[in-house]
Scaffold this motif. Structure first.
Motif, PDB file in Angstrom:
ATOM      1  N   SER A  38       0.812  -1.215   0.000  1.00 38.35           N
ATOM      2  CA  SER A  38       0.000   0.000   0.000  1.00 38.35           C
ATOM      3  C   SER A  38       0.847   1.267   0.000  1.00 38.35           C
ATOM      4  O   SER A  38       0.308   2.375   0.139  1.00 38.35           O
ATOM      5  CB  SER A  38      -0.930   0.018   1.222  1.00 38.35           C
ATOM      6  N   GLU A  39       2.169   1.129  -0.159  1.00 38.65           N
ATOM      7  CA  GLU A  39       3.054   2.282  -0.084  1.00 38.65           C
ATOM      8  C   GLU A  39       3.596   2.718  -1.441  1.00 38.65           C
ATOM      9  O   GLU A  39       3.658   3.911  -1.737  1.00 38.65           O
ATOM     10  CB  GLU A  39       4.222   1.981   0.860  1.00 38.65           C
ATOM     11  N   THR A  40       4.007   1.770  -2.271  1.00 36.90           N
ATOM     12  CA  THR A  40       4.680   2.110  -3.532  1.00 36.90           C
ATOM     13  C   THR A  40       3.833   2.998  -4.427  1.00 36.90           C
ATOM     14  O   THR A  40       4.334   3.950  -5.042  1.00 36.90           O
ATOM     15  CB  THR A  40       5.063   0.831  -4.302  1.00 36.90           C
ATOM     16  N   PHE A  41       2.536   2.723  -4.514  1.00 38.10           N
ATOM     17  CA  PHE A  41       1.648   3.476  -5.407  1.00 38.10           C
ATOM     18  C   PHE A  41       0.562   4.213  -4.610  1.00 38.10           C
ATOM     19  O   PHE A  41      -0.536   4.408  -5.097  1.00 38.10           O
ATOM     20  CB  PHE A  41       1.007   2.540  -6.426  1.00 38.10           C
ATOM     21  N   LYS A  42       0.872   4.569  -3.396  1.00 37.97           N
ATOM     22  CA  LYS A  42      -0.080   5.216  -2.506  1.00 37.97           C
ATOM     23  C   LYS A  42      -0.825   6.347  -3.232  1.00 37.97           C
ATOM     24  O   LYS A  42      -0.196   7.124  -3.946  1.00 37.97           O
ATOM     25  CB  LYS A  42       0.674   5.764  -1.295  1.00 37.97           C
ATOM     26  N   PRO A  43      -2.164   6.425  -3.111  1.00 37.57           N
ATOM     27  CA  PRO A  43      -3.059   5.749  -2.161  1.00 37.57           C
ATOM     28  C   PRO A  43      -3.600   4.408  -2.646  1.00 37.57           C
ATOM     29  O   PRO A  43      -4.547   3.891  -2.055  1.00 37.57           O
ATOM     30  CB  PRO A  43      -4.201   6.757  -2.026  1.00 37.57           C
ATOM     31  N   TYR A  44      -3.021   3.858  -3.697  1.00 37.84           N
ATOM     32  CA  TYR A  44      -3.532   2.610  -4.246  1.00 37.84           C
ATOM     33  C   TYR A  44      -2.755   1.419  -3.694  1.00 37.84           C
ATOM     34  O   TYR A  44      -1.565   1.511  -3.402  1.00 37.84           O
ATOM     35  CB  TYR A  44      -3.458   2.630  -5.769  1.00 37.84           C
ATOM     36  N   THR A  45      -3.452   0.302  -3.582  1.00 38.97           N
ATOM     37  CA  THR A  45      -2.853  -0.937  -3.076  1.00 38.97           C
ATOM     38  C   THR A  45      -2.777  -1.959  -4.200  1.00 38.97           C
ATOM     39  O   THR A  45      -3.677  -2.041  -5.037  1.00 38.97           O
ATOM     40  CB  THR A  45      -3.709  -1.505  -1.926  1.00 38.97           C
ATOM     41  N   VAL A  46      -1.701  -2.733  -4.225  1.00 37.17           N
ATOM     42  CA  VAL A  46      -1.569  -3.830  -5.180  1.00 37.17           C
ATOM     43  C   VAL A  46      -1.137  -5.088  -4.429  1.00 37.17           C
ATOM     44  O   VAL A  46      -0.601  -5.011  -3.321  1.00 37.17           O
ATOM     45  CB  VAL A  46      -0.534  -3.523  -6.298  1.00 37.17           C
ATOM     46  N   HIS A  47      -1.402  -6.234  -5.049  1.00 38.21           N
ATOM     47  CA  HIS A  47      -0.849  -7.499  -4.575  1.00 38.21           C
ATOM     48  C   HIS A  47       0.390  -7.761  -5.427  1.00 38.21           C
ATOM     49  O   HIS A  47       0.281  -8.154  -6.597  1.00 38.21           O
ATOM     50  CB  HIS A  47      -1.859  -8.640  -4.758  1.00 38.21           C
ATOM     51  N   PRO A  48       1.598  -7.526  -4.891  1.00 31.36           N
ATOM     52  CA  PRO A  48       2.814  -7.613  -5.716  1.00 31.36           C
ATOM     53  C   PRO A  48       3.223  -9.055  -5.995  1.00 31.36           C
ATOM     54  O   PRO A  48       2.948  -9.961  -5.204  1.00 31.36           O
ATOM     55  CB  PRO A  48       3.863  -6.907  -4.853  1.00 31.36           C
ATOM     56  N   LEU A  49       3.859  -9.234  -7.122  1.00 32.32           N
ATOM     57  CA  LEU A  49       4.373 -10.553  -7.480  1.00 32.32           C
ATOM     58  C   LEU A  49       5.442 -10.981  -6.482  1.00 32.32           C
ATOM     59  O   LEU A  49       6.265 -10.172  -6.050  1.00 32.32           O
ATOM     60  CB  LEU A  49       4.969 -10.503  -8.885  1.00 32.32           C
ATOM     61  N   GLY A  50       5.433 -12.258  -6.101  1.00 34.42           N
ATOM     62  CA  GLY A  50       6.477 -12.767  -5.223  1.00 34.42           C
ATOM     63  C   GLY A  50       7.809 -12.869  -5.962  1.00 34.42           C
ATOM     64  O   GLY A  50       7.896 -12.611  -7.164  1.00 34.42           O
ATOM     65  N   GLU A  51       8.843 -13.235  -5.257  1.00 36.89           N
ATOM     66  CA  GLU A  51      10.153 -13.376  -5.889  1.00 36.89           C
ATOM     67  C   GLU A  51      10.128 -14.502  -6.903  1.00 36.89           C
ATOM     68  O   GLU A  51       9.610 -15.589  -6.630  1.00 36.89           O
ATOM     69  CB  GLU A  51      11.228 -13.652  -4.832  1.00 36.89           C
ATOM     70  N   VAL A  52      10.687 -14.238  -8.083  1.00 36.21           N
ATOM     71  CA  VAL A  52      10.681 -15.214  -9.172  1.00 36.21           C
ATOM     72  C   VAL A  52      12.086 -15.340  -9.731  1.00 36.21           C
ATOM     73  O   VAL A  52      12.749 -14.337 -10.018  1.00 36.21           O
ATOM     74  CB  VAL A  52       9.727 -14.779 -10.312  1.00 36.21           C
ATOM     75  N   ASP A  53      12.549 -16.554  -9.886  1.00 35.99           N
ATOM     76  CA  ASP A  53      13.802 -16.810 -10.596  1.00 35.99           C
ATOM     77  C   ASP A  53      13.433 -17.104 -12.044  1.00 35.99           C
ATOM     78  O   ASP A  53      13.084 -18.232 -12.401  1.00 35.99           O
ATOM     79  CB  ASP A  53      14.538 -17.992  -9.977  1.00 35.99           C
ATOM     80  N   TRP A  54      13.474 -16.073 -12.875  1.00 35.87           N
ATOM     81  CA  TRP A  54      13.027 -16.215 -14.260  1.00 35.87           C
ATOM     82  C   TRP A  54      13.790 -17.294 -15.010  1.00 35.87           C
ATOM     83  O   TRP A  54      13.287 -17.881 -15.974  1.00 35.87           O
ATOM     84  CB  TRP A  54      13.172 -14.877 -15.001  1.00 35.87           C
ATOM     85  N   ASN A  55      14.998 -17.598 -14.566  1.00 38.27           N
ATOM     86  CA  ASN A  55      15.818 -18.602 -15.253  1.00 38.27           C
ATOM     87  C   ASN A  55      15.178 -19.987 -15.244  1.00 38.27           C
ATOM     88  O   ASN A  55      15.498 -20.818 -16.094  1.00 38.27           O
ATOM     89  CB  ASN A  55      17.210 -18.696 -14.591  1.00 38.27           C
ATOM     90  N   ASN A  56      14.281 -20.234 -14.303  1.00 39.02           N
ATOM     91  CA  ASN A  56      13.675 -21.561 -14.206  1.00 39.02           C
ATOM     92  C   ASN A  56      12.827 -21.909 -15.419  1.00 39.02           C
ATOM     93  O   ASN A  56      12.718 -23.082 -15.796  1.00 39.02           O
ATOM     94  CB  ASN A  56      12.809 -21.660 -12.939  1.00 39.02           C
ATOM     95  N   GLN A  57      12.199 -20.917 -16.034  1.00 38.49           N
ATOM     96  CA  GLN A  57      11.350 -21.176 -17.198  1.00 38.49           C
ATOM     97  C   GLN A  57      11.779 -20.403 -18.439  1.00 38.49           C
ATOM     98  O   GLN A  57      11.337 -20.712 -19.542  1.00 38.49           O
ATOM     99  CB  GLN A  57       9.886 -20.835 -16.873  1.00 38.49           C
ATOM    100  N   ILE A  58      12.633 -19.384 -18.258  1.00 40.47           N
ATOM    101  CA  ILE A  58      13.139 -18.602 -19.403  1.00 40.47           C
ATOM    102  C   ILE A  58      14.660 -18.584 -19.287  1.00 40.47           C
ATOM    103  O   ILE A  58      15.260 -17.623 -18.780  1.00 40.47           O
ATOM    104  CB  ILE A  58      12.577 -17.157 -19.387  1.00 40.47           C
ATOM    105  N   PRO A  59      15.323 -19.657 -19.716  1.00 40.19           N
ATOM    106  CA  PRO A  59      16.746 -19.820 -19.423  1.00 40.19           C
ATOM    107  C   PRO A  59      17.682 -18.812 -20.097  1.00 40.19           C
ATOM    108  O   PRO A  59      18.760 -18.528 -19.570  1.00 40.19           O
ATOM    109  CB  PRO A  59      17.038 -21.246 -19.908  1.00 40.19           C
ATOM    110  N   LYS A  60      17.308 -18.251 -21.228  1.00 40.14           N
ATOM    111  CA  LYS A  60      18.198 -17.324 -21.930  1.00 40.14           C
ATOM    112  C   LYS A  60      17.982 -15.897 -21.446  1.00 40.14           C
ATOM    113  O   LYS A  60      16.882 -15.363 -21.533  1.00 40.14           O
ATOM    114  CB  LYS A  60      17.972 -17.412 -23.441  1.00 40.14           C
TER     115      LYS A  60
END
Length: 394
Positions: A38-60
């Motif tokens: 609720s802080e980054t885009f205040k006054p709007y709230t988002v459900h942010p994406l969790g940590e992702v290791d993109w290499n697992n599905q997009i290796p290049k």
């Protein structure tokens, strides 16, 4: 004309709650609290994406760099669905696999937009200035990363899914059309197996701007989905994530020994003029058509939280008192184009596990039945597009 049974054999999900079908089922079944910012885009709230290791599905790394975030989310999620279905490493199946994507208009380069607006305030030769930007800042290679059909293109490149490809563009309706079209093609025998879904990046200023220009965003923090009518703002809390499904004819799935989560028995959709037609009545008709043969044990609702729209859906849903309702945007946020694939995937998981996950909003959702054999998935767009899918046990 053929009438093949359409089964879901792969579910790829990624969101603020994690990645994968199992992780999401555990999060919904347990006491995991919604993850919000609720802080980054205040006054709007988002459900942010969790940590992702993109290499697992997009290796290049080169592939990763040329994608906008929403494309990385979608390509990654598509890989999870293919992996879950046991198709990811089967070149022959991927080469003959069809693909249907529900997409938005891509992500704008906000830095360039701000640069153009700043210079427009101090220059009188706007035409010359825009031509300069077209040749320097708005390079074709940058613009390609923002085209709607490039999500499907990147999935083809990364995962070698090279059958026919279709992209539907535009909010929740595109996700509904993507599922509807895929089911119809498999049922009629035009396709045997297909990848279908979408992705959404809520953490991008132009996505929030598009909603707020229509006064649709909740402005006073997170709140339970069904209790936002009196909140400040428009009621929607968006979430970053993706949802892709692998759909197959039952015969095709059985031949390769694939596990089926559930069968899609029917998709019922429309797009009314809400200024003229009654939304609650329209939703009730769609639900009635989906339950004409028998009631559903559970209804997985993709309600966005938008005021008046969500109230109309809840009023229509409450008339189906024999079904347990679950409003999943209260836990994940709203995925816009990916919302219908998301709720269809969660409905399939409920049937596969034979149970409904606990109420998300206990004040407005009742406990689930002892056994889940049928489920509905709904997506009622914040502006337009209404869809319901009926799923049954395989």
């Amino acid at each position: 004309m053929q009438n093949n049974t359409v089964v879901i054999t792969g579910i790829g999900l990624i969101s603020s709650l994690g990645e994968g079908a199992d992780a999401h089922w555990q999060a919904f079944s347990g006491k995991a609290e919604p993850r919000t910012d609720s802080e980054t885009f205040k006054p709007y709230t988002v459900h942010p994406l969790g940590e992702v290791d993109w290499n697992n599905q997009i290796p290049k790394r080169g592939d990763q760099r040329q994608m906008e975030t929403w494309q990385r989310i979608g390509t990654y999620t598509a890989g999870l669905a293919l992996q879950d279905a046991g198709i990811k490493d089967d070149e022959a199946l991927c080469a003959t696999m069809d693909m249907v994507v529900g997409a938005g208009g891509g992500e704008r380069d906000v830095a360039v937009d701000l640069q153009i607006l700043a210079e427009a305030r101090v220059r009188n030769d706007l035409g010359t200035m825009l031509n300069e930007k077209l040749s320097t800042e708005l390079r074709p290679t940058l613009f390609l990363a923002q085209l709607s059909n490039l999500l499907a293109g990147n999935i083809s490149i990364v995962h070698k899914v090279t059958g026919s490809s279709r992209t539907f563009m535009g909010e929740e309706g595109s996700g509904i059309s993507a599922i509807d079209t895929t089911v119809a093609r498999i049922r009629s025998g035009q396709s045997t197996h297909a990848l279908v879904g979408g992705a959404y990046n809520a953490e991008h200023p132009d996505m929030l701007l598009g909603y707020e220009l229509n006064n649709m965003l909740k402005q006073d923090g997170w709140g339970p989905l069904w209790q936002r009518e009196d909140a400040a703002g428009g009621g929607i809390v968006t979430g970053s994530g993706g949802a892709f499904l692998v759909l197959e004819s039952e015969e095709h799935a059985k031949k390769r020994g694939a596990r089926g989560y559930a069968a899609i028995d029917g998709v019922y959709s429309t797009q009314i003029r809400r200024s003229r037609d009654d939304l609650k009545e329209t939703i009730a008709k769609l639900l009635g058509a989906a339950t004409a043969d028998s009631p559903a044990d559970v209804i997985i609702s993709g309600a966005s939280g938008a005021k008046r729209i969500t109230a109309a859906e809840k009023a229509a849903l409450d008339a189906f008192s024999s079904s347990s309702i679950r409003g999943i945007a209260g836990k994940l946020g709203h995925f816009r184009e990916a919302q219908f694939p998301l709720v269809v995937g969660l409905a399939a998981l409920s049937i596969y596990h034979g149970t409904a996950f606990p109420p998300i909003d206990p004040d407005n959702e009742k406990a689930g039945p002892e056994r889940v054999n049928t489920a509905l998935a709904t997506s009622i767009g914040g502006s337009r597009g209404e869809g319901v899918a009926r799923l049954v046990k395989v």
